[in-house]
Design a protein around this motif. Structure first.
Motif, PDB file in Angstrom:
ATOM      1  N   SER A 146      -1.194   2.117   8.260  1.00  0.00           N
ATOM      2  CA  SER A 146      -2.313   1.181   8.103  1.00  0.00           C
ATOM      3  C   SER A 146      -2.436   0.263   9.310  1.00  0.00           C
ATOM      4  O   SER A 146      -1.437  -0.289   9.796  1.00  0.00           O
ATOM      5  N   TYR A 191       2.676   9.982  -1.560  1.00  0.00           N
ATOM      6  CA  TYR A 191       2.079  10.785  -0.496  1.00  0.00           C
ATOM      7  C   TYR A 191       1.245   9.952   0.484  1.00  0.00           C
ATOM      8  O   TYR A 191       0.403  10.479   1.204  1.00  0.00           O
ATOM      9  N   VAL A 192       1.483   8.625   0.494  1.00  0.00           N
ATOM     10  CA  VAL A 192       0.887   7.757   1.512  1.00  0.00           C
ATOM     11  C   VAL A 192       1.743   7.836   2.764  1.00  0.00           C
ATOM     12  O   VAL A 192       2.981   7.713   2.695  1.00  0.00           O
ATOM     13  N   THR A 216      -3.632   6.349   5.965  1.00  0.00           N
ATOM     14  CA  THR A 216      -3.669   7.807   5.922  1.00  0.00           C
ATOM     15  C   THR A 216      -2.872   8.308   4.720  1.00  0.00           C
ATOM     16  O   THR A 216      -1.733   7.868   4.484  1.00  0.00           O
ATOM     17  N   VAL A 217      -3.490   9.209   3.983  1.00  0.00           N
ATOM     18  CA  VAL A 217      -2.868   9.746   2.771  1.00  0.00           C
ATOM     19  C   VAL A 217      -3.078  11.256   2.724  1.00  0.00           C
ATOM     20  O   VAL A 217      -3.909  11.805   3.459  1.00  0.00           O
ATOM     21  N   PHE A 224      -5.276   7.229  -5.218  1.00  0.00           N
ATOM     22  CA  PHE A 224      -5.078   6.085  -4.334  1.00  0.00           C
ATOM     23  C   PHE A 224      -6.225   5.076  -4.498  1.00  0.00           C
ATOM     24  O   PHE A 224      -6.004   3.857  -4.541  1.00  0.00           O
ATOM     25  N   ASN A 266       1.402   5.432  -3.832  1.00  0.00           N
ATOM     26  CA  ASN A 266       1.653   6.835  -4.116  1.00  0.00           C
ATOM     27  C   ASN A 266       2.677   7.350  -3.100  1.00  0.00           C
ATOM     28  O   ASN A 266       2.673   6.923  -1.935  1.00  0.00           O
ATOM     29  N   TYR A 320       0.814  -1.226   0.000  1.00  0.00           N
ATOM     30  CA  TYR A 320       0.000   0.000   0.000  1.00  0.00           C
ATOM     31  C   TYR A 320       0.844   1.270   0.000  1.00  0.00           C
ATOM     32  O   TYR A 320       0.461   2.295  -0.572  1.00  0.00           O
ATOM     33  N   GLU A 321       2.037   1.231   0.626  1.00  0.00           N
ATOM     34  CA  GLU A 321       2.869   2.430   0.683  1.00  0.00           C
ATOM     35  C   GLU A 321       3.404   2.815  -0.687  1.00  0.00           C
ATOM     36  O   GLU A 321       3.773   3.983  -0.913  1.00  0.00           O
TER      37      GLU A 321
END
Length: 399
Positions: free
Chosen positions: A232, A226-227, A247-248, A256, A224, A220-221
């Motif tokens: 998580s 900007y993650v 959180t992004v 995302f 993008n 998930y990181e």
């Protein structure tokens, strides 16, 4: 004989041409069929106003249509009574057996004079208070038709209102009990799971298949730059999915979501409300209260109007017996009518016994080919028997 037992028997109303007295005719039937059928008198008042032959033929046609219409209304009311009682007891909702209380609810009569539908048929007495014998037949038929038509109209309106509430409850329960892809998240998400109001950051809720949870945490990181790293956490799970937070930066939320979708992860649309769970509980209580307030009066109405419709139906059967008997046997009125109850497997033998007993007095039946039947009898030459015959299906919960 209870509601379920009635499905194992044939119920007939039969009329034969009278001897010197109706009792003599009834005794002839008892003597002929005592080994095959239980027989009881079905007293149809001979004082009913006949009118003209044209009127009788017209009434015969009306009754032929009114009879199945009333039966259909009765079946709707009976089944709805069962549905409400069953839905009121969650333990019985999925059972194929009739729930407790149904047998009592489907009795007819009032006070101490309450019967099963089979008992009412076998103990039938004309209700002279509701259907005075001095009234012309068309007036009686019209009053019954208007009564049951109004019952059906009211039933549709009441059922629509009640069903609307039940459908809202079902939709709410589905929203609360589905898997993490569809269920409400208000009771699952706590304040500590969400970044408070932030100008730049946003917490997303993602549904991850159970067999893909490792893939999620490892990838998930990289969706993008900007993650927020290591943002998580798993906050809920069910047999199919995990619910995780991430959180992004707000500016890349749409991008995302697209990346998550490509990897078979679903970002739920969710706006956190600290009072969300309380609001849902209040909504549920409101819906259940609405159903409870409607259910009691509705069940009372259903029982009362089921009673009215059923007794009206048997009076229509009595009117059909009277009209068809006069059309067949002529005037002065002289016929004997009775109820026969037996196992369906003996239907053919009972018909044969009745034909043997009464066929010799009917010239039309004795002819090799029946011709010139009177109009309005409601049957064809192939159906002709030397007696009037109406089956009564008392299995009112039959689909």
């Amino acid at each position: 004989m209870d509601v379920e037992d009635q499905s194992h028997f044939s119920f007939w109303i039969v009329s034969v041409q009278g001897d010197r007295t109706p009792q003599e005719s009834l005794q002839r039937v008892v003597d002929a069929c005592r080994e095959l059928s239980n027989i009881s008198s079905f007293p149809v008042p001979s004082e009913l106003k006949i009118g003209t032959m044209d009127i009788l033929v017209s009434i015969s046609d009306q009754l032929q249509k009114l009879d199945p219409f009333i039966e259909n209304v009765i079946r709707k009311l009976a089944q709805y009574i069962v549905d409400i009682i069953r839905n009121n007891n969650p333990k019985e909702a999925a059972s194929s057996q009739l729930p407790e209380g149904v047998h009592d609810a489907l009795y007819v009569g009032t006070g101490s004079a309450r019967f099963t539908v089979a008992e009412y048929l076998k103990k039938f007495q004309w209700d002279v208070a509701r259907y005075p014998l001095k009234q012309p037949l068309p007036v009686i038929v019209d009053s019954i038709s208007k009564l049951v038509t109004q019952i059906e109209t009211d039933y549709k309106q009441k059922a629509s209102t009640y069903n609307g509430v039940c459908q809202n409850i079902q939709a709410f329960e589905k929203k609360m009990s589905g898997n993490l892809l569809v269920r409400s998240l208000a009771s699952l998400v706590k304040p500590e799971h969400i970044i408070p109001d932030s100008e730049y950051l946003q917490t997303l809720l993602v549904v991850v298949p159970r067999n893909s949870i490792k893939e999620w945490y490892s990838s998930y990181e990289r969706f993008n730059q900007y993650v927020v790293p290591r943002s998580s956490d798993t906050i809920a799970e069910d047999p199919e999915f995990y619910l995780v937070t991430v959180t992004v930066m707000k500016k890349i939320v749409d991008e995302f979501k697209q990346k998550a979708r490509e990897s078979k992860f679903v970002v739920r649309d969710f706006e956190f409300d600290p009072k969300g769970a309380d609001k849902e509980n209040k909504e549920k209580d409101t819906l259940l209260t609405q159903r409870s307030k409607q259910q009691g009066p509705l069940l009372i109405w259903l029982k009362a109007n089921y009673n009215l419709a059923f007794t009206a139906w048997i009076h229509v059967k009595a009117l059909r017996v009277f009209v068809e008997s006069v059309l067949r046997y002529g005037i002065p009125v002289n016929f004997a009518s009775f109820v026969m109850v037996h196992r369906p497997k003996t239907d053919r033998r009972v018909h044969d016994y009745l034909c043997t007993t009464f066929g010799h007095a009917d010239d039309r039946y004795l002819e090799a080919e029946v011709v010139d039947l009177p109009a309005g009898l409601g049957f064809t030459q192939a159906d002709y028997r030397p007696y009037v015959f109406f089956p009564v299906n008392l299995n009112l919960l039959e689909k």
